[in-house]
Design a protein around this motif. Sequence first.
Motif, PDB file in Angstrom:
ATOM      1  N   MET D   1     -24.448 -22.446  -3.026  1.00  0.00           N
ATOM      2  CA  MET D   1     -25.411 -21.915  -3.544  1.00  0.00           C
ATOM      3  C   MET D   1     -25.365 -20.540  -4.428  1.00  0.00           C
ATOM      4  O   MET D   1     -24.734 -19.794  -3.198  1.00  0.00           O
ATOM      5  CB  MET D   1     -26.594 -21.791  -2.573  1.00  0.00           C
ATOM      6  CG  MET D   1     -27.853 -21.434  -2.960  1.00  0.00           C
ATOM      7  SD  MET D   1     -29.084 -21.619  -1.582  1.00  0.00           S
ATOM      8  CE  MET D   1     -29.512 -23.468  -1.354  1.00  0.00           C
ATOM      9  N   LYS D   2     -25.535 -20.457  -5.689  1.00  0.00           N
ATOM     10  CA  LYS D   2     -25.029 -19.083  -6.325  1.00  0.00           C
ATOM     11  C   LYS D   2     -26.365 -18.235  -6.215  1.00  0.00           C
ATOM     12  O   LYS D   2     -27.456 -18.616  -6.626  1.00  0.00           O
ATOM     13  CB  LYS D   2     -24.571 -19.466  -7.374  1.00  0.00           C
ATOM     14  CG  LYS D   2     -24.129 -18.183  -8.058  1.00  0.00           C
ATOM     15  CD  LYS D   2     -23.540 -18.141  -9.723  1.00  0.00           C
ATOM     16  CE  LYS D   2     -23.147 -17.071 -10.317  1.00  0.00           C
ATOM     17  NZ  LYS D   2     -22.599 -17.414 -11.654  1.00  0.00           N
ATOM     18  N   VAL D  19     -21.723 -16.384  -3.650  1.00  0.00           N
ATOM     19  CA  VAL D  19     -22.027 -17.747  -3.349  1.00  0.00           C
ATOM     20  C   VAL D  19     -22.190 -17.997  -1.838  1.00  0.00           C
ATOM     21  O   VAL D  19     -21.251 -17.566  -1.202  1.00  0.00           O
ATOM     22  CB  VAL D  19     -20.873 -18.562  -3.904  1.00  0.00           C
ATOM     23  CG1 VAL D  19     -20.962 -20.045  -3.389  1.00  0.00           C
ATOM     24  CG2 VAL D  19     -20.979 -18.272  -5.228  1.00  0.00           C
ATOM     25  N   ASP D  21     -23.154 -20.445   1.742  1.00  0.00           N
ATOM     26  CA  ASP D  21     -23.418 -21.998   2.137  1.00  0.00           C
ATOM     27  C   ASP D  21     -24.653 -21.780   2.829  1.00  0.00           C
ATOM     28  O   ASP D  21     -24.647 -21.452   4.171  1.00  0.00           O
ATOM     29  CB  ASP D  21     -22.286 -22.502   2.830  1.00  0.00           C
ATOM     30  CG  ASP D  21     -21.159 -22.866   2.048  1.00  0.00           C
ATOM     31  OD1 ASP D  21     -21.435 -23.725   1.007  1.00  0.00           O
ATOM     32  OD2 ASP D  21     -19.954 -22.674   2.145  1.00  0.00           O
ATOM     33  N   ASN D  58     -32.276 -21.329 -11.494  1.00  0.00           N
ATOM     34  CA  ASN D  58     -31.870 -21.605 -12.706  1.00  0.00           C
ATOM     35  C   ASN D  58     -32.267 -21.381 -13.825  1.00  0.00           C
ATOM     36  O   ASN D  58     -32.679 -21.939 -15.084  1.00  0.00           O
ATOM     37  CB  ASN D  58     -31.860 -23.259 -12.892  1.00  0.00           C
ATOM     38  CG  ASN D  58     -31.069 -23.946 -11.773  1.00  0.00           C
ATOM     39  OD1 ASN D  58     -30.423 -23.418 -11.027  1.00  0.00           O
ATOM     40  ND2 ASN D  58     -31.840 -25.016 -11.248  1.00  0.00           N
ATOM     41  N   ASP D  69     -31.638 -26.314  -3.701  1.00  0.00           N
ATOM     42  CA  ASP D  69     -30.375 -26.682  -3.042  1.00  0.00           C
ATOM     43  C   ASP D  69     -29.320 -26.257  -3.383  1.00  0.00           C
ATOM     44  O   ASP D  69     -29.290 -25.439  -4.379  1.00  0.00           O
ATOM     45  CB  ASP D  69     -30.633 -28.351  -3.258  1.00  0.00           C
ATOM     46  CG  ASP D  69     -30.189 -28.847  -4.569  1.00  0.00           C
ATOM     47  OD1 ASP D  69     -29.523 -28.125  -5.254  1.00  0.00           O
ATOM     48  OD2 ASP D  69     -30.824 -29.982  -4.955  1.00  0.00           O
ATOM     49  N   GLY D  70     -28.069 -26.811  -2.964  1.00  0.00           N
ATOM     50  CA  GLY D  70     -26.735 -26.311  -3.090  1.00  0.00           C
ATOM     51  C   GLY D  70     -26.284 -25.950  -4.620  1.00  0.00           C
ATOM     52  O   GLY D  70     -25.566 -25.293  -5.053  1.00  0.00           O
ATOM     53  N   ARG D  71     -26.973 -26.828  -5.832  1.00  0.00           N
ATOM     54  CA  ARG D  71     -26.587 -26.610  -7.060  1.00  0.00           C
ATOM     55  C   ARG D  71     -27.389 -25.761  -7.687  1.00  0.00           C
ATOM     56  O   ARG D  71     -27.022 -25.948  -8.818  1.00  0.00           O
ATOM     57  CB  ARG D  71     -26.938 -28.239  -7.720  1.00  0.00           C
ATOM     58  CG  ARG D  71     -25.932 -29.337  -7.055  1.00  0.00           C
ATOM     59  CD  ARG D  71     -26.431 -30.642  -7.340  1.00  0.00           C
ATOM     60  NE  ARG D  71     -27.924 -30.610  -6.817  1.00  0.00           N
ATOM     61  CZ  ARG D  71     -28.761 -31.814  -6.648  1.00  0.00           C
ATOM     62  NH1 ARG D  71     -28.282 -33.033  -7.242  1.00  0.00           N
ATOM     63  NH2 ARG D  71     -29.702 -31.766  -6.231  1.00  0.00           N
ATOM     64  N   ASP D  72     -28.411 -25.070  -7.229  1.00  0.00           N
ATOM     65  CA  ASP D  72     -29.305 -24.172  -7.797  1.00  0.00           C
ATOM     66  C   ASP D  72     -28.492 -22.841  -7.944  1.00  0.00           C
ATOM     67  O   ASP D  72     -27.800 -22.398  -6.855  1.00  0.00           O
ATOM     68  CB  ASP D  72     -30.569 -24.100  -7.280  1.00  0.00           C
ATOM     69  CG  ASP D  72     -31.357 -25.491  -7.502  1.00  0.00           C
ATOM     70  OD1 ASP D  72     -31.419 -25.896  -8.440  1.00  0.00           O
ATOM     71  OD2 ASP D  72     -32.028 -25.770  -6.331  1.00  0.00           O
ATOM     72  N   GLU D  73     -28.855 -22.089  -9.107  1.00  0.00           N
ATOM     73  CA  GLU D  73     -28.698 -20.619  -9.106  1.00  0.00           C
ATOM     74  C   GLU D  73     -29.975 -19.963  -8.998  1.00  0.00           C
ATOM     75  O   GLU D  73     -31.065 -20.110  -9.642  1.00  0.00           O
ATOM     76  CB  GLU D  73     -27.985 -20.372 -10.525  1.00  0.00           C
ATOM     77  CG  GLU D  73     -27.740 -18.764 -10.674  1.00  0.00           C
ATOM     78  CD  GLU D  73     -27.504 -18.742 -12.074  1.00  0.00           C
ATOM     79  OE1 GLU D  73     -26.606 -18.553 -12.587  1.00  0.00           O
ATOM     80  OE2 GLU D  73     -28.533 -18.320 -13.040  1.00  0.00           O
TER      81      GLU D  73
END
Lengths: 149, 149, 83, 83
Positions: D1-2, D19, D21, D58, D69-73
């Motif tokens: 997650m950024k 970044v 976790d 995002n 979730d983990g793919r979001d900025e």
Amino acid sequence: MIRVQRQDFNIGVEIDALTRGRTDVGAVVSFAGIVRADADGDPLKSMTLEHFPGMTERELNRVEAEARVRWSLQDVAIIHRFGELLPGDRIVLVATTSQHRADAFEAASFLMDYLKTRAPFWKRELRVSGEYWVEPRDSDDSAAARWSS
Amino acid sequence: MIRVQRQDFNIGVEIDALTRGRTDVGAVVSFAGIVRADADGDPLKSMTLEHFPGMTERELNRVEAEARVRWSLQDVAIIHRFGELLPGDRIVLVATTSQHRADAFEAASFLMDYLKTRAPFWKRELRVSGEYWVEPRDSDDSAAARWSS
Amino acid sequence: MKILYFAWVRQKIGRSEEVVDAPANVRTAGDLAAWLVARGDGYAEAFADLKRVRVAINQEHSNFSAPVDGRDEIAFFPPVTGG
Amino acid sequence: MKILYFAWVRQKIGRSEEVVDAPANVRTAGDLAAWLVARGDGYAEAFADLKRVRVAINQEHSNFSAPVDGRDEIAFFPPVTGG
């Protein structure tokens, strides 16, 4: 600053003149009116602006003074051309400076509405189909009326 | 046209770019925001604008798209600077062109109000008395809110 | 009394200004317009519908019921269309 | 997650991005802020008053109840003051 003139003006130069060397101006708004080539679907060849020398300057000064009473303005520029103009030519410039944007925006809009209904200019259009004096628009009267409520 | 840049811009050049060679534009309105030397009575030495690269451009594009839906516009230019600015420096330019003046005026005013509340910029002031992050103004929120009624 | 004409009022009358000696019963701008109408076709055409004509007295917007005298400069013209 | 931080949120936290976790129970932007607070004083100070902090997910304006979730900025920042 009021100027009624035959020659063109440069919008950037006029705006610069209102702001150059000053650090108290927060907002500058400009409006320029331009001759459109299309007059109700009838191609325009040229437009000639006639005015009433003397009264024009008085009315523009009066409109400027009223704007300065209504809004907090640092400076006002109004330039209106007369004579023969071609499509794409600039007709009129109004520019206002203020500390804050609302005053500059509203005053510029007011100046244009009042100028349209009070400054003694008349436009004659040379269209492909003939010559016509431009009729006043109801929308200009109602635009001006919103400032007197 | 959206530009987010460190360098200065020239208002006249940008307005000319929207109108040059065109004979269908009847009205061009511009707004420029300038750094004022006085911050609530506390002299300002400089102002630094931070922004969120990527999101800034997205939001400005979104604001432009909304203006084009709401008003009949021929062209829109938004330029917003970031980095360190001094009193008298230009910060932002919004310019609109339309056939008629009401659309150009209202859209420019809307663009500024929306940009103020949506574009991810933050201003840090270096005043004589210290450094401060500029707080949002209630008046900016209410200015933006008038467009959603 | 100096009178000025602009735009199509000027075109219909065929002159842009003139100096007239109006009789004593011309007391208002409306009286003046009525007196001018008697002078000929161009005037009659220009003043055929006074709702379409505006008056300025000494370079100030006025109206047809405003008093005028020999020292005034009176201008007749269509509604303005500047800007 | 950024995660990205801007303006005084960035200053208080002492970094502009990182970044992480986040554990599985971090389901919203608000959960993420609460989890970050436990990481130290700078975070606690930055998120002391969430009414003063805004969220973008995002690169879109969002809010603390929005899922992440983990793919979001995710970006945290003060109310914007451009223009």
